[in-house]
Design an enzyme around this catalytic site. Structure first.
Site, PDB file in Angstrom:
ATOM      1  N   CYS A  12     -19.181  -9.714  35.208  1.00  0.00           N
ATOM      2  CA  CYS A  12     -20.470 -10.264  35.637  1.00  0.00           C
ATOM      3  C   CYS A  12     -21.429  -9.105  35.823  1.00  0.00           C
ATOM      4  CB  CYS A  12     -20.331 -11.048  36.942  1.00  0.00           C
ATOM      5  SG  CYS A  12     -21.902 -11.665  37.575  1.00  0.00           S
ATOM      6  N   ASP A  56     -19.798 -15.470  28.412  1.00  0.00           N
ATOM      7  CA  ASP A  56     -19.363 -14.740  29.605  1.00  0.00           C
ATOM      8  C   ASP A  56     -18.536 -13.512  29.239  1.00  0.00           C
ATOM      9  OD1 ASP A  56     -19.101 -14.234  32.301  1.00  0.00           O
ATOM     10  OD2 ASP A  56     -17.494 -15.669  32.619  1.00  0.00           O
TER      11      ASP A  56
END
Length: 308
Positions: free
Chosen positions: A251, A27
């Protein structure tokens, strides 16, 4: 007070020990525009393990077209060798699972959405359609003896839909657990969550029969609330937290999502409260500094900057 460590003042009623689920290599790096060499990624994972992180998510078997940074997933897992089998990887669908099974991996994760709009943008599926897509992936993974974790994004707010009703998050989350996921990671993807929301969401899952032992919290620090929200989660009994070394991450499908909760900042909080976590803060901060040098910019983590 030892230099480089906080003063420890335990607080009654908080968990005695917390598990940090390190998401930096996946991530944290997925939103980096410049490709990070696979050898650097492998060393990053290995340094995190040596620093005492009990769980380090290594990569994602997503199609390279969608996340070019993670196109080297198989090569990375090969560099990690036999030890790499225990590192979780994200699998977006059955094709991703096939790749994980071919490498003999033991832990996979799926990534769903609590909102209709983000399900469409991230997965090209409706809210219900994403669950239908996940069902065979989770079933096959469990049939092969793999552990499955489920992420739920947009649990606190969505840039297109605004505040997300608690009941909607609980409905999606419980359905993912019913599919066979062992743990549910609740994500504040764009970092708009507040401490009161955290308390209310955990309580709502408890009322639905999902205990804190099956929940993890995943905070972003867009509005500087990640640590405040982590403290609220601790008070609610949460014992698993996602974090990213150095505060890396975002993101690629939600442009308002900034960095994850920095692992070092979380470790500082936990240490000060006398909560066990098993992480060597100095080694972790040195790792984040090392990676920041290779990325060509300073670490976003306040603790890393202070220790440096």
């Amino acid at each position: 007070m030892t230099p480089g460590l906080p003063t420890v003042v335990p607080e009654p009623g908080l968990p005695e020990r917390v598990t940090i689920y390190e998401v930096g290599p996946r991530d944290g790096l997925q939103n980096e525009q410049a490709l990070v060499p696979t050898e650097v990624k492998a060393e990053f994972v290995q340094r995190l393990v040596r620093a005492g992180l009990p769980v380090v998510e290594a990569t994602s078997f997503v199609h390279p077209r969608w996340v070019p940074q993670l196109a080297d997933a198989e090569e990375l897992m090969g560099l990690l060798g036999e030890a790499g089998r225990r590192h979780p990887v994200l699998v977006p669908n059955e094709r991703g699972l096939d790749r994980a099974l071919a490498l003999g991996l033991e832990h996979v994760a799926i990534f769903g959405s609590a909102t209709e709009t983000f399900a469409q943008k991230n997965l090209n599926r409706s809210l219900d359609g994403q669950l239908e897509m996940f069902e065979p992936t989770v079933r096959r993974a469990r049939d092969h003896g793999l552990d499955v974790r489920a992420y739920v994004s947009m649990c606190f707010g969505d840039p297109w839909e605004g505040p997300v009703p608690v009941e909607q998050v609980v409905a999606v989350g419980t359905r993912l657990l019913d599919l066979g996921a062992s743990q549910l990671s609740l994500g504040d993807t764009i970092g708009v969550g507040t401490a009161g929301q955290v308390t209310a969401l955990v309580a709502a899952f408890d009322a639905a029969g999902v205990g804190v032992d099956r929940l993890a919290l995943h905070f972003h620090d867009t509005y500087g609330q990640a640590l405040t929200n982590a403290y609220a989660a601790l008070r609610a009994g949460i014992t698993t937290f996602d974090a990213s070394a150095g505060g890396l991450g975002g993101c690629p499908y939600a442009k308002s999502a900034t960095g994850n909760l920095a692992t070092e900042d979380l470790v500082w909080l936990l240490t000060g409260l006398g909560i066990e976590h098993g992480v060597d803060l100095a080694a972790l901060a040195a790792t984040s500094t090392w990676l920041a040098d290779r990325l060509g910019r300073p670490s976003p983590s306040a603790v890393v900057r202070a220790l440096a």
